[in-house]
Design a protein around this motif. Structure first.
Motif, short mmCIF file in Angstrom:
data_model
loop_
_atom_site.label_atom_id
_atom_site.label_comp_id
_atom_site.label_asym_id
_atom_site.label_seq_id
_atom_site.Cartn_x
_atom_site.Cartn_y
_atom_site.Cartn_z
N ILE A 98 -11.66 6.58 9.22
CA ILE A 98 -10.83 7.75 8.96
C ILE A 98 -11.73 8.98 8.96
O ILE A 98 -12.71 9.05 8.23
N THR A 99 -11.38 9.94 9.78
CA THR A 99 -12.12 11.19 9.84
C THR A 99 -11.55 12.15 8.81
O THR A 99 -10.34 12.35 8.74
N ARG A 100 -12.43 12.71 7.99
CA ARG A 100 -12.00 13.67 6.97
C ARG A 100 -12.19 15.08 7.53
O ARG A 100 -13.25 15.41 8.03
N LEU A 101 -11.15 15.89 7.39
CA LEU A 101 -11.19 17.26 7.87
C LEU A 101 -10.87 18.21 6.73
O LEU A 101 -10.04 17.90 5.87
N PRO A 102 -11.49 19.39 6.72
CA PRO A 102 -11.16 20.36 5.66
C PRO A 102 -9.73 20.89 5.83
O PRO A 102 -9.15 20.81 6.91
N TYR A 103 -9.20 21.44 4.75
CA TYR A 103 -7.81 21.89 4.73
C TYR A 103 -7.50 22.93 5.80
O TYR A 103 -6.39 23.00 6.31
N ASN A 104 -8.48 23.76 6.17
CA ASN A 104 -8.21 24.84 7.11
C ASN A 104 -8.27 24.39 8.58
O ASN A 104 -7.99 25.16 9.47
N GLU A 105 -8.62 23.16 8.82
CA GLU A 105 -8.59 22.61 10.18
C GLU A 105 -7.35 21.74 10.32
O GLU A 105 -7.42 20.55 10.59
N ASN A 106 -6.19 22.37 10.12
CA ASN A 106 -4.95 21.62 10.06
C ASN A 106 -4.16 21.61 11.37
O ASN A 106 -3.03 21.15 11.41
N GLY B 263 -3.15 15.54 3.75
CA GLY B 263 -2.73 14.15 3.67
C GLY B 263 -3.39 13.31 4.75
O GLY B 263 -4.17 13.79 5.55
N SER B 264 -3.06 12.03 4.78
CA SER B 264 -3.59 11.10 5.77
C SER B 264 -2.60 10.94 6.91
O SER B 264 -1.39 10.88 6.68
N TYR B 265 -3.13 10.85 8.12
CA TYR B 265 -2.29 10.73 9.31
C TYR B 265 -2.83 9.63 10.21
O TYR B 265 -4.04 9.44 10.31
N THR B 266 -1.92 8.95 10.88
CA THR B 266 -2.27 7.93 11.88
C THR B 266 -1.50 8.26 13.15
O THR B 266 -0.28 8.32 13.15
N VAL B 267 -2.25 8.49 14.22
CA VAL B 267 -1.65 8.80 15.53
C VAL B 267 -1.83 7.57 16.41
O VAL B 267 -2.95 7.10 16.62
N ARG B 268 -0.73 7.04 16.92
CA ARG B 268 -0.77 5.87 17.80
C ARG B 268 -0.40 6.34 19.21
O ARG B 268 0.48 7.17 19.37
N THR B 269 -1.10 5.81 20.20
CA THR B 269 -0.83 6.18 21.59
C THR B 269 -0.53 4.95 22.43
O THR B 269 -0.93 3.83 22.08
N ARG B 270 0.17 5.19 23.51
CA ARG B 270 0.44 4.13 24.48
C ARG B 270 0.69 4.80 25.84
O ARG B 270 0.99 5.99 25.91
N ILE B 271 0.55 4.01 26.90
CA ILE B 271 0.77 4.50 28.25
C ILE B 271 2.07 3.87 28.76
O ILE B 271 2.30 2.67 28.60
N ARG B 272 2.90 4.70 29.38
CA ARG B 272 4.14 4.22 29.98
C ARG B 272 4.16 4.67 31.43
O ARG B 272 3.82 5.81 31.73
N VAL C 169 -8.11 17.14 3.92
CA VAL C 169 -8.42 17.25 2.50
C VAL C 169 -7.63 18.42 1.91
O VAL C 169 -7.44 19.44 2.56
N LYS C 170 -7.19 18.26 0.70
CA LYS C 170 -6.44 19.31 0.01
C LYS C 170 -7.33 20.53 -0.22
O LYS C 170 -8.54 20.41 -0.45
N HIS C 171 -6.71 21.69 -0.21
CA HIS C 171 -7.40 22.91 -0.60
C HIS C 171 -7.71 22.81 -2.09
O HIS C 171 -7.00 22.12 -2.84
N PHE C 172 -8.74 23.50 -2.53
CA PHE C 172 -9.14 23.42 -3.94
C PHE C 172 -7.98 23.77 -4.86
O PHE C 172 -7.83 23.18 -5.93
N THR C 173 -7.14 24.73 -4.46
CA THR C 173 -6.03 25.13 -5.32
C THR C 173 -4.94 24.07 -5.40
O THR C 173 -4.02 24.21 -6.20
#
Length: 161
Positions: free
Chosen positions: A2-10, A57-66, A84-88
């Motif tokens: 799982i890659t963790r990203l800061p709140y402002n990279e949403n 929050g946590s996200y899962t992106v699933r891909t497939r080819i059609r 990751v949540k903002h400090f506030t």
């Protein structure tokens, strides 16, 4: 992983490419599904997936080819990341706000009690001074009255003689 990203990279942009050695003139499409957001598979535009302004929050992106005939690939890629949540939005922030509020309220109560104590001390000093002044004035009046009465009684005794 799982890659963790800061709140402002949403806003997330995913770009895919593939090799097809057995194309036979068929056209392929990338489809994706975000577990936390989607209820159905979506078709990506130009092999790109754009997820804009996501909440923490946590996200899962699933891909497939059609392919154009509706045949779906058996293998797809899964991308997992967490914003990751903002400090506030954190529990620590709310705890600090609560502690600050308690200190603020405590300071307010302390000042109110301090002002009441100072007022009471001032009232006590005024009443003490007033009591002393009235007592002194009454004593003076009583003394003048006694002197006057004594003088009157002395005059009456001298008149009787």
């Amino acid at each position: 992983m799982i890659t963790r990203l800061p709140y402002n990279e949403n806003s997330i942009y995913l770009k895919f490419s593939t090799f097809d050695f057995d194309n036979n003139g068929r056209e392929y499409f990338l489809e994706y599904y975000v577990d936390e957001l989607d209820s159905a598979w979506r078709q990506a535009v130009g092999w790109k997936i754009e997820l804009l302004k996501l909440e923490s929050g946590s996200y899962t992106v699933r891909t497939r080819i059609r392919d154009i005939n509706g045949n779906i690939s058996s293998e797809g890629k899964v991308v997992r990341f967490k914003l990751v949540k903002h400090f506030t939005q954190s529990t620590l922030f709310y705890a600090l706000i609560g502690i600050f509020g308690i200190f603020l309220f405590g300071g307010f109560v302390y000042n109110v009690l301090k002002n009441r104590r100072e007022q009471e001390e001032l009232r006590t000093a005024i009443s003490r001074d007033l009591h002393d002044h009235l007592g002194s004035t009454l004593s003076t009046i009583a003394l003048i009255g006694d002197v006057g009465q004594h003088a009157e009684s002395s005059k009456m005794q001298s008149d009787l003689k």
